[in-house]
Enzyme design. Sequence first.
Site, PDB file in Angstrom:
ATOM      1  N   TRP A  32       0.879  -1.169   0.000  1.00  0.00           N
ATOM      2  CA  TRP A  32       0.000   0.000   0.000  1.00  0.00           C
ATOM      3  C   TRP A  32       0.922   1.227   0.000  1.00  0.00           C
ATOM      4  O   TRP A  32       1.808   1.333   0.843  1.00  0.00           O
ATOM      5  CB  TRP A  32      -0.875  -0.023   1.253  1.00  0.00           C
ATOM      6  CG  TRP A  32      -1.847   1.100   1.398  1.00  0.00           C
ATOM      7  CD1 TRP A  32      -2.663   1.590   0.421  1.00  0.00           C
ATOM      8  CD2 TRP A  32      -2.123   1.851   2.584  1.00  0.00           C
ATOM      9  NE1 TRP A  32      -3.443   2.594   0.938  1.00  0.00           N
ATOM     10  CE2 TRP A  32      -3.132   2.785   2.256  1.00  0.00           C
ATOM     11  CE3 TRP A  32      -1.631   1.834   3.888  1.00  0.00           C
ATOM     12  CZ2 TRP A  32      -3.644   3.686   3.175  1.00  0.00           C
ATOM     13  CZ3 TRP A  32      -2.136   2.723   4.811  1.00  0.00           C
ATOM     14  CH2 TRP A  32      -3.133   3.636   4.456  1.00  0.00           C
TER      15      TRP A  32
ATOM     16  N   ASP B 132      -0.128  -5.297   9.873  1.00  0.00           N
ATOM     17  CA  ASP B 132      -1.097  -4.272   9.477  1.00  0.00           C
ATOM     18  C   ASP B 132      -2.326  -5.013   8.949  1.00  0.00           C
ATOM     19  O   ASP B 132      -2.316  -5.528   7.828  1.00  0.00           O
ATOM     20  CB  ASP B 132      -0.476  -3.389   8.389  1.00  0.00           C
ATOM     21  CG  ASP B 132      -1.458  -2.343   7.879  1.00  0.00           C
ATOM     22  OD1 ASP B 132      -2.463  -2.073   8.558  1.00  0.00           O
ATOM     23  OD2 ASP B 132      -1.212  -1.788   6.782  1.00  0.00           O
TER      24      ASP B 132
ATOM     25  N   LYS C 114     -13.150  -0.991   6.959  1.00  0.00           N
ATOM     26  CA  LYS C 114     -13.753  -1.812   5.909  1.00  0.00           C
ATOM     27  C   LYS C 114     -14.764  -2.793   6.480  1.00  0.00           C
ATOM     28  O   LYS C 114     -15.875  -2.895   5.984  1.00  0.00           O
ATOM     29  CB  LYS C 114     -12.672  -2.598   5.148  1.00  0.00           C
ATOM     30  CG  LYS C 114     -11.405  -1.816   4.856  1.00  0.00           C
ATOM     31  CD  LYS C 114     -11.536  -0.941   3.661  1.00  0.00           C
ATOM     32  CE  LYS C 114     -10.624   0.182   3.509  1.00  0.00           C
ATOM     33  NZ  LYS C 114      -9.339   0.421   3.416  1.00  0.00           N
TER      34      LYS C 114
HETATM   35  N1  PMP Z   1      -3.275  -0.599   5.756  1.00  0.00           N
HETATM   36  C1  PMP Z   1      -3.661  -1.045   4.567  1.00  0.00           C
HETATM   37  C2  PMP Z   1      -2.942  -2.190   3.953  1.00  0.00           C
HETATM   38  C3  PMP Z   1      -4.730  -0.433   3.907  1.00  0.00           C
HETATM   39  O1  PMP Z   1      -5.098  -0.875   2.707  1.00  0.00           O
HETATM   40  C4  PMP Z   1      -5.395   0.643   4.520  1.00  0.00           C
HETATM   41  C5  PMP Z   1      -6.564   1.343   3.882  1.00  0.00           C
HETATM   42  N2  PMP Z   1      -6.537   1.515   2.539  1.00  0.00           N
HETATM   43  C6  PMP Z   1      -4.954   1.061   5.766  1.00  0.00           C
HETATM   44  C7  PMP Z   1      -3.896   0.422   6.366  1.00  0.00           C
HETATM   45  C8  PMP Z   1      -5.584   2.232   6.462  1.00  0.00           C
HETATM   46  O2  PMP Z   1      -6.786   1.947   7.019  1.00  0.00           O
HETATM   47  P1  PMP Z   1      -7.717   3.129   7.580  1.00  0.00           P
HETATM   48  O3  PMP Z   1      -8.530   3.596   6.444  1.00  0.00           O
HETATM   49  O4  PMP Z   1      -8.500   2.453   8.637  1.00  0.00           O
HETATM   50  O5  PMP Z   1      -6.824   4.196   8.109  1.00  0.00           O
END
Ligand code: PMP
Length: 396
Positions: free
Chosen positions: A129, A210, A245
């Site tokens: 990400w 994560d 999510k």
């Molecule tokens: N880690 C990963 C791998 C993600 O894909 C995301 C969200 N796209 C996050 C962390 C962040 O999550 P949040 O929207 O709850 O801050």
Amino acid sequence: MFEHVPRYAGDPILSLVQTFLKDPREHKVNLSIGFYYDGAGKVPVLGSVSQARDRIDTSVPAVYLPMEGDAQYRKAIQETVLGAGHRAVAEGRVATIHTLGGSGALKVGADFLKAHFPGSEIWISDPTWENHYNILGGAGFPMHAFPYYDAATNGIRFDEMLATFEKLPERSIVLLQPCCHNPTGIDPSREQWLKIIDVLVARNAIPFFDMAYQGFGDGLEEDAWVVREVANRGIAMLVGNSFSKNMSLYGERVGGLSVVCPTADEASRVLGQLQATVRKNYSSPALFGSRVVSTLLNDPALREEWKGEVAQMRTRIHAMRKGLRDRLHALRPDLDVDYFVNQRGMFSYTGLNPAQVDRLRDEFGVYLIQSGRMCVAGLFEANLDYVAASMAKVLA
Ligand code: PMP
């Protein structure tokens, strides 16, 4: 005064969403940003979440939460991430705080680690990400990528990954996604995880999990398997989790950071330093979302209902993966597209190169991000035929 401030180029994914919104074509399809959409193409409001919200007494004044967040919310995080009655929790070895989503967990975790492991460096998967680079690098860590995605097999470069881990300096921080890898959708098998853990233990590395998509892979419990396996072994580790999510609560900024420690004494020191890190950043977390999540997770009936809703979301994603695979297989029998069903979670590396992604967008109005990552949860019955037909024309 601010003439010298450079213009922000913007976040590529968020900018793409703006382009999508302006696109006048009726048949356009957004498979770029990471939202879960339901079968009607809407971001859902979960029944369990709206019931929890209705139960909140809004006449209670909105005073500050403690730096670490509400105790009931934090307990619910520990049960969700580590499972009810985990030994590490019973022994007081887990320091958990409320964070502003999964992103906040990464930020607080990284600041905490930078303060107490200043010589360590971070290793993240290639690819990952994109915001991992911003958040973790922004905390001042040198960043390195370890081999992960294998374009040739649409699998993992497992031997190269392990060989990289075998050479890690002590106390290296290794960022791992326990399930539903973003952006590839490819997760290690349990057998592979066990090998990864053994090497990280041998190298005295610090695993930082994560977990942003718990429940979207194989199940809420199954997806946390590796996290629990590491916690069972008494290894020091960090785990960030997010309800963005799996509760469809993106904007409420509800997540958590749990640091599993070898002893209860270490956990209480760590909790204090996490509080200090929060205090220096934003002082205390956001109240309303944590009340919703805590109400839901601490009520057995609502919790069961939520589990059922997560299962429905997961089942729909699997069905869309299969629907796309079957259609593409019929249209392009020359291609092996089984990877769509072997991948897990909201995202899929489609194998499309940037020129093909451009063509899909310009000619067909189907939006993927430049890396070829597709948000599978943007597919539904009404657009599946069209997306498959468009991809069939574009795939080499
Ligand atoms: N880690 C990963 C791998 C993600 O894909 C995301 C969200 N796209 C996050 C962390 C962040 O999550 P949040 O929207 O709850 O801050």
